[in-house]
Scaffold this motif. Structure first.
Motif, PDB file in Angstrom:
ATOM      1  N   CYS A  18       0.835  -1.211   0.000  1.00 51.37           N
ATOM      2  CA  CYS A  18       0.000   0.000   0.000  1.00 51.37           C
ATOM      3  C   CYS A  18       0.867   1.257   0.000  1.00 51.37           C
ATOM      4  N   LYS A 112      -7.625  -2.342  -2.954  1.00 48.52           N
ATOM      5  CA  LYS A 112      -8.989  -1.946  -2.585  1.00 48.52           C
ATOM      6  C   LYS A 112      -9.693  -1.318  -3.791  1.00 48.52           C
ATOM      7  N   GLU A 113      -8.959  -0.461  -4.518  1.00 48.95           N
ATOM      8  CA  GLU A 113      -9.530   0.185  -5.698  1.00 48.95           C
ATOM      9  C   GLU A 113      -9.795  -0.832  -6.810  1.00 48.95           C
ATOM     10  N   LYS A 115     -10.565  -3.972  -6.353  1.00 47.48           N
ATOM     11  CA  LYS A 115     -11.759  -4.714  -5.947  1.00 47.48           C
ATOM     12  C   LYS A 115     -13.026  -3.916  -6.240  1.00 47.48           C
ATOM     13  N   THR A 116     -12.961  -2.597  -6.009  1.00 42.82           N
ATOM     14  CA  THR A 116     -14.107  -1.731  -6.296  1.00 42.82           C
ATOM     15  C   THR A 116     -14.411  -1.723  -7.791  1.00 42.82           C
TER      16      THR A 116
END
Length: 515
Positions: A18, A112-113, A115-116
């Motif tokens: 990250c 995370k992005e 997955k979105t």
């Protein structure tokens, strides 16, 4: 490793990932001093001269030296990596090697992005496009998004004219040599790759369009996938035997390879290959040509339009089903030095577990690549099965072969087409190929990273040339029968190239019956 320690390590590794994404994105905003950018220009040119085996094929050393020197003179103020990319890449494109290109520096997205985004539908990727000069048209709208009719021209995106984007992006791409057909095919496929690299993954876009003289504005949004969409995606990911052999492409819900007979009595066989991916290809061709042999087909149509290439091994295997005599597909592949195969950045961008596995496998890689070259007449070559004599398959097809090509036929597709034409084994129908007739530089790559801008520069290591009498035209493979598909043909569902072949076969059949 103890499980508790393992999870602690995994947490640290995830956090580090990250941080690296954040750090990378921050670097993309930083302006780099002119002196450092000029160092990157010199670094890029030095690596090209060191690694690329045919750098001055389509441009003289004097002209290329001038281009790089001129570029450095234009760099007088700090630039971001993206701004620098738009200055350096046109010079790289001027070398006229279609495989040679900087990787555009774009915003890196976090897990995370990702997955979105996976939970949303594409905003631009659900349309099919057509480029004509500096104009962009929608020619396919499978999902009937806002009922935008095929044939609609996109005039602007968020009030910026599309023509401005196309003029800028066109400077970034090149075909092999002085080819005249490649650009519109490739540009329609990469237009929104460049656009997203510049703008990022946005959730909204305003399109100003015109259709049959009527202007209209559409507001596109990145829609969420429904439960049915997600369920269908999950189902499509299941690898059945049919999906493996025909090389199923989940993202487009289509097959990479297709085989069928075009008539009831099976006299005309048809094979379409969108990409020479090599996955299960040997099994596909064996099954297809076994059926062709059993049916006693007289004609075979191979469709490699819009096929950007891929595996040399696959086209060598396919050629065994087409050549009644022993053949050699390519000439020996030249490299710049005995150590060139080792300059492939073996550990490049590798996660922790793959890094461990690669470390264990490195000795085998090192010795394999070290002994993969040989020297002859003062030049170095890479050992390749495709440059050795090959025998025809027992299911070899001896009837008449037609091959469909166009400007989107590139790399391995061009090598395959050039060999067929040279050996007079097929009638080529369509447009000049996007890849060169006399070969290309690719094979595998040496991935270089410019030290200050951190832009990646993949450089092809192998000079791959078909085993033919070279034309020295510095252009693509020219078809025997020239036919170009228009946008109206696409909109009307017409295929003039295939129509010509079917008429030709009908004419031949009629002539045989009369005799």
């Amino acid at each position: 490793m103890h499980f508790k320690n393992y999870f602690i390590f995994l947490l640290i590794f995830t956090l580090a990932s990250c941080v690296s994404v954040k750090k990378y994105n921050e670097q993309q905003k930083v302006c780099i001093p002119p002196e450092k950018l000029k160092e990157d220009v010199d670094f890029a040119y030095s690596k090209l001269k060191e690694t690329h085996p045919q750098l001055y094929w389509y441009i003289s050393k004097q002209d290329l030296d001038y281009k790089f020197d001129s570029l450095k003179r234009t760099i007088s103020e700090p630039l971001t990596p993206l701004q620098f990319y738009f200055k350096l890449q046109p010079v790289i494109a001027g070398i006229r090697e279609g495989h040679l290109s900087l990787r555009i520096p774009s915003k890196m997205i976090s897990k995370k992005e990702i997955k979105t985004l996976e939970g949303k539908k594409g905003m631009f990727s659900r349309f099919g496009y057509y480029v004509n000069d500096n104009r962009l048209f929608i020619v396919e709208n499978k999902d009937s998004i806002q009922h935008i009719p095929p044939g609609t021209e996109i005039l602007s995106i968020d009030k910026i004219p599309v023509s401005e984007y196309i003029r800028r992006y066109r400077k970034l791409i090149s075909s092999d040599g002085f080819n005249t057909t490649f650009h519109p095919y490739y540009l329609k496929d990469v237009f929104f790759n460049y656009y997203v690299a510049e703008k990022g993954y946005e959730d909204h876009a305003t399109l100003e369009t015109v259709y049959k003289g009527q202007k209209k504005t559409y507001e596109l949004t990145r829609e969420a996938k429904s439960e049915d969409d997600l369920k269908k995606e999950k189902e499509n990911k299941k690898r059945t035997e049919e999906k493996k052999v025909n090389d199923y492409i989940a993202i487009s819900n289509s097959y990479n390879r297709n085989f069928k007979f075009l008539d009831q009595d099976s006299t005309i066989a048809y094979i379409k290959v969108k990409s020479f991916s090599s996955d299960y290809s040997a099994k596909f061709y064996q099954k297809a040509f076994t059926k062709i042999k059993k049916a006693g087909s007289s004609y075979l149509v191979i469709d490699i339009r819009n096929n950007y290439g891929g595996s040399l091994q696959e086209i060598n295997n396919l050629y065994a089903y087409l050549s009644p005599e022993p053949y050699t597909l390519i000439r020996p592949s030249q490299v710049t030095s005995a150590t060139s195969p080792l300059k492939t950045n073996y550990f490049r961008k590798t996660g922790f577990l793959p890094y461990v596995l690669k470390t264990l496998a490195y000795p085998a890689f090192f010795f394999g690549q070290t002994f993969s070259t040989y020297k002859k007449d003062g030049k170095f070559y890479y050992k390749n099965k495709a440059d050795k004599p090959s025998r025809p398959s027992k299911y070899v097809f001896t009837g008449k072969v037609f091959v469909l090509i166009n400007g989107g036929s590139f790399s391995a597709s061009s090598i395959f087409s050039a060999k067929l034409k040279n050996d007079k084994r097929a009638v080529l129908v369509g447009e000049e190929t996007g890849g060169a007739n006399d070969g290309t530089v690719a094979g595998f790559y040496s991935y270089q990273t410019l030290p200050n801008s951190r832009i990646d520069l993949p450089i092809g290591v192998l000079l791959v040339q078909p085993n033919i009498n070279f034309t020295d035209t510095k252009k693509g493979v020219v078809p025997d029968v020239k036919i170009s598909e228009t946008m109206q043909d696409l909109l009307d569902g017409k295929d003039p190239e295939m129509d010509w072949i079917m008429k030709e076969i009908k004419k031949e059949k009629s002539g045989k019956q009369q005799r």
